[in-house]
Design a protein around this motif. Structure first.
Motif, PDB file in Angstrom:
ATOM      1  N   LEU A 101     110.004  53.276  75.301  1.00 15.88           N
ATOM      2  CA  LEU A 101     109.701  51.940  75.824  1.00 15.88           C
ATOM      3  C   LEU A 101     110.553  51.626  77.048  1.00 15.88           C
ATOM      4  CD1 LEU A 101     109.384  49.940  72.473  1.00 15.88           C
ATOM      5  CD2 LEU A 101     107.535  50.657  73.997  1.00 15.88           C
ATOM      6  N   LEU A 102     111.794  52.102  77.053  1.00 19.69           N
ATOM      7  CA  LEU A 102     112.663  51.896  78.215  1.00 19.69           C
ATOM      8  C   LEU A 102     112.117  52.635  79.435  1.00 19.69           C
ATOM      9  CD1 LEU A 102     115.277  50.676  79.312  1.00 19.69           C
ATOM     10  CD2 LEU A 102     116.482  52.736  78.551  1.00 19.69           C
ATOM     11  N   VAL A 103     111.593  53.832  79.220  1.00 16.54           N
ATOM     12  CA  VAL A 103     110.981  54.588  80.320  1.00 16.54           C
ATOM     13  C   VAL A 103     109.780  53.830  80.883  1.00 16.54           C
ATOM     14  CG1 VAL A 103     109.698  56.689  80.899  1.00 16.54           C
ATOM     15  CG2 VAL A 103     111.784  56.843  79.529  1.00 16.54           C
ATOM     16  N   LEU A 104     108.928  53.315  80.002  1.00 17.84           N
ATOM     17  CA  LEU A 104     107.760  52.554  80.460  1.00 17.84           C
ATOM     18  C   LEU A 104     108.183  51.316  81.238  1.00 17.84           C
ATOM     19  CD1 LEU A 104     105.441  52.792  77.321  1.00 17.84           C
ATOM     20  CD2 LEU A 104     105.175  53.988  79.498  1.00 17.84           C
ATOM     21  N   LEU A 105     109.223  50.638  80.754  1.00 11.59           N
ATOM     22  CA  LEU A 105     109.726  49.465  81.468  1.00 11.59           C
ATOM     23  C   LEU A 105     110.246  49.853  82.844  1.00 11.59           C
ATOM     24  CD1 LEU A 105     110.639  46.481  81.589  1.00 11.59           C
ATOM     25  CD2 LEU A 105     112.767  47.197  80.470  1.00 11.59           C
ATOM     26  N   ALA A 106     110.989  50.954  82.913  1.00  9.69           N
ATOM     27  CA  ALA A 106     111.564  51.399  84.186  1.00  9.69           C
ATOM     28  C   ALA A 106     110.487  51.706  85.216  1.00  9.69           C
ATOM     29  CB  ALA A 106     112.439  52.630  83.955  1.00  9.69           C
ATOM     30  N   CYS A 107     109.329  52.169  84.752  1.00  9.97           N
ATOM     31  CA  CYS A 107     108.240  52.513  85.675  1.00  9.97           C
ATOM     32  C   CYS A 107     107.690  51.288  86.399  1.00  9.97           C
ATOM     33  CB  CYS A 107     107.115  53.213  84.923  1.00  9.97           C
ATOM     34  SG  CYS A 107     107.548  54.863  84.319  1.00  9.97           S
ATOM     35  N   PHE A 108     107.925  50.111  85.835  1.00 10.60           N
ATOM     36  CA  PHE A 108     107.395  48.891  86.439  1.00 10.60           C
ATOM     37  C   PHE A 108     108.493  48.023  87.049  1.00 10.60           C
ATOM     38  CE2 PHE A 108     104.176  50.248  83.440  1.00 10.60           C
ATOM     39  CZ  PHE A 108     103.016  50.107  84.188  1.00 10.60           C
ATOM     40  N   LEU A 109     109.712  48.544  87.081  1.00 15.66           N
ATOM     41  CA  LEU A 109     110.807  47.871  87.775  1.00 15.66           C
ATOM     42  C   LEU A 109     110.988  48.511  89.149  1.00 15.66           C
ATOM     43  CD1 LEU A 109     113.410  47.507  84.877  1.00 15.66           C
ATOM     44  CD2 LEU A 109     111.880  45.760  85.792  1.00 15.66           C
ATOM     45  N   SER A 110     111.771  47.865  89.979  1.00 14.59           N
ATOM     46  CA  SER A 110     111.958  48.342  91.348  1.00 14.59           C
ATOM     47  C   SER A 110     112.579  49.737  91.360  1.00 14.59           C
ATOM     48  CB  SER A 110     112.856  47.360  92.103  1.00 14.59           C
ATOM     49  OG  SER A 110     113.130  47.832  93.390  1.00 14.59           O
ATOM     50  N   ALA A 111     111.892  50.673  92.022  1.00 13.22           N
ATOM     51  CA  ALA A 111     112.403  52.043  92.135  1.00 13.22           C
ATOM     52  C   ALA A 111     113.125  52.260  93.454  1.00 13.22           C
ATOM     53  CB  ALA A 111     111.262  53.046  91.999  1.00 13.22           C
ATOM     54  N   LEU A 112     112.622  51.622  94.509  1.00  9.63           N
ATOM     55  CA  LEU A 112     113.198  51.772  95.845  1.00  9.63           C
ATOM     56  C   LEU A 112     113.159  50.405  96.519  1.00  9.63           C
ATOM     57  CD1 LEU A 112     114.281  54.217  97.481  1.00  9.63           C
ATOM     58  CD2 LEU A 112     112.056  54.329  98.598  1.00  9.63           C
ATOM     59  N   THR A 113     114.279  49.975  97.053  1.00  9.01           N
ATOM     60  CA  THR A 113     114.355  48.647  97.658  1.00  9.01           C
ATOM     61  C   THR A 113     114.803  48.745  99.109  1.00  9.01           C
ATOM     62  OG1 THR A 113     116.671  48.294  96.999  1.00  9.01           O
ATOM     63  CG2 THR A 113     114.965  47.643  95.430  1.00  9.01           C
ATOM     64  N   ASP A 213     122.527  55.513 109.696  1.00 10.22           N
ATOM     65  CA  ASP A 213     123.558  54.988 108.796  1.00 10.22           C
ATOM     66  C   ASP A 213     123.256  53.553 108.382  1.00 10.22           C
ATOM     67  OD1 ASP A 213     124.891  57.370 108.899  1.00 10.22           O
ATOM     68  OD2 ASP A 213     126.290  56.740 110.473  1.00 10.22           O
ATOM     69  N   ARG A 214     122.776  52.764 109.337  1.00  8.83           N
ATOM     70  CA  ARG A 214     122.436  51.377 109.016  1.00  8.83           C
ATOM     71  C   ARG A 214     121.239  51.320 108.068  1.00  8.83           C
ATOM     72  NH1 ARG A 214     121.696  47.443 114.020  1.00  8.83           N
ATOM     73  NH2 ARG A 214     123.847  48.186 114.273  1.00  8.83           N
ATOM     74  N   MET A 215     120.266  52.199 108.294  1.00 12.53           N
ATOM     75  CA  MET A 215     119.104  52.252 107.411  1.00 12.53           C
ATOM     76  C   MET A 215     119.502  52.698 106.005  1.00 12.53           C
ATOM     77  SD  MET A 215     116.058  51.483 108.727  1.00 12.53           S
ATOM     78  CE  MET A 215     114.883  52.531 107.892  1.00 12.53           C
ATOM     79  N   ALA A 216     120.458  53.627 105.940  1.00 12.58           N
ATOM     80  CA  ALA A 216     120.899  54.129 104.637  1.00 12.58           C
ATOM     81  C   ALA A 216     121.505  53.013 103.796  1.00 12.58           C
ATOM     82  CB  ALA A 216     121.905  55.259 104.826  1.00 12.58           C
ATOM     83  N   ASP A 217     122.180  52.077 104.459  1.00 11.60           N
ATOM     84  CA  ASP A 217     122.758  50.944 103.729  1.00 11.60           C
ATOM     85  C   ASP A 217     121.682  49.984 103.237  1.00 11.60           C
ATOM     86  OD1 ASP A 217     125.296  51.930 104.176  1.00 11.60           O
ATOM     87  OD2 ASP A 217     125.590  50.770 106.015  1.00 11.60           O
ATOM     88  N   GLY A 218     120.560  49.918 103.970  1.00 11.30           N
ATOM     89  CA  GLY A 218     119.511  48.964 103.615  1.00 11.30           C
ATOM     90  C   GLY A 218     118.509  49.480 102.602  1.00 11.30           C
ATOM     91  N   ILE A 219     118.314  50.802 102.556  1.00  5.81           N
ATOM     92  CA  ILE A 219     117.353  51.387 101.617  1.00  5.81           C
ATOM     93  C   ILE A 219     118.124  51.956 100.436  1.00  5.81           C
ATOM     94  CG2 ILE A 219     115.550  53.107 101.301  1.00  5.81           C
ATOM     95  CD1 ILE A 219     114.997  52.971 104.273  1.00  5.81           C
ATOM     96  N   SER A 220     117.908  51.410  99.282  1.00  5.80           N
ATOM     97  CA  SER A 220     118.685  51.820  98.108  1.00  5.80           C
ATOM     98  C   SER A 220     117.774  52.070  96.912  1.00  5.80           C
ATOM     99  CB  SER A 220     119.719  50.741  97.755  1.00  5.80           C
ATOM    100  OG  SER A 220     119.072  49.506  97.486  1.00  5.80           O
ATOM    101  N   LEU A 221     118.315  52.792  95.962  1.00  6.70           N
ATOM    102  CA  LEU A 221     117.584  53.056  94.724  1.00  6.70           C
ATOM    103  C   LEU A 221     117.587  51.801  93.865  1.00  6.70           C
ATOM    104  CD1 LEU A 221     119.050  56.577  93.854  1.00  6.70           C
ATOM    105  CD2 LEU A 221     116.940  56.052  95.091  1.00  6.70           C
ATOM    106  N   GLY A 222     116.426  51.475  93.308  1.00  5.33           N
ATOM    107  CA  GLY A 222     116.304  50.284  92.483  1.00  5.33           C
ATOM    108  C   GLY A 222     116.717  50.532  91.046  1.00  5.33           C
TER     109      GLY A 222
END
Length: 250
Positions: A101-113, A213-222
């Motif tokens: 169930l945690l895996v299913l929940l994770a699939c619908f949460l932010s993966a990349l922000t 480098d600036r983009m790397a700070d803005g794009i993060s794993l959700g």
């Protein structure tokens, strides 16, 4: 007088109230003033005492309190039923269903922000289409290949995580062996998370060096990606017998 409902029998329409002064009063369904829902055990009520019985019984706090009481009664009845007991056993016997169930929940949460938008694991398709056009334009301008096409192809593997999680839940519900589904679901979850990591790297490779480098700070794993990694590792550990449900009975 005020008191609490001790119990109520739907079949006979009779129940009992324990008053605040310690006395007990029987009542009939006809004296209940809480609406269509049956009186729930533990619900605080106000009533009139007459010849050892209770009349004009109202839930204290109005319909909201009555609704809460009946919800509690419904949940209690569910846990006492065969299906409810089976569901409770699935959640406490092992970690298979809770982690699935945690895996299913994770699939619908932010993966990349990013500052512009965020995407879930399931919803990465739309973001991939936009990024694919950017990658194609960059290649036409002589920017070289970024490896984006490869990542885009491999990202189809992300669907293995929710599909194997459903397989694991089915196996647990059917009483089949959970070991193999747990190991496969764990591996699929970790692979899905790594696909998101690869996608982030591919995106950063598409931008000029002076803004990378600036983009790397803005794009993060959700949070969805981190939950997939965590749940995947836990599933593999549980499948190998290294981790067990703390609620499981010895």
């Amino acid at each position: 007088m005020k008191g609490k409902i001790l119990g109520f029998d739907e079949a006979t329409g009779k129940g009992a109230i324990s008053a605040d002064d310690g006395t007990r009063h029987k009542f009939d369904r006809a004296d209940w003033r809480g609406g269509d829902k049956a009186p729930a055990p533990g619900l605080v009520v106000d009533f009139e005492s007459e010849n050892g019985g209770a009349r004009e019984i109202y839930p204290v706090g109005g319909s909201a309190m009555a609704a809460l009481g009946t919800i509690g009664a419904d949940l209690g009845a569910l846990t006492e039923s065969e299906q409810g007991a089976r569901i409770a056993a699935l959640m406490t016997r092992s970690l298979a269903v809770p982690l699935a169930l945690l895996v299913l929940l994770a699939c619908f949460l932010s993966a990349l922000t990013s500052p512009v938008q965020s995407a879930t694991l399931i919803g990465l398709g739309n973001a991939m289409d936009d990024l694919g056009r950017v990658a194609a334009a960059q290649e036409m301008l002589g920017g070289g290949k970024s490896g984006f096409d490869t990542v885009q192809t491999l990202l189809i593997l992300r669907f293995a995580a929710p599909l194997t999680a459903l397989w694991l839940i089915w196996a647990a519900w059917s009483g089949k062996s959970e070991r193999l589904p747990m190991l496969v679901t764990g591996a699929a979850s970790i692979v899905a998370a790594l696909m998101v990591v690869m996608l982030r790297s591919a995106i950063l490779s598409m931008v000029p060096d002076f803004v990378r480098d600036r983009m790397a700070d803005g794009i993060s794993l959700g949070i969805g990606t981190w939950l997939l990694l965590l749940a995947g590792a836990a599933l593999i550990a549980a499948g190998l017998g290294k981790l067990r449900n703390p609620l499981a009975k010895d």
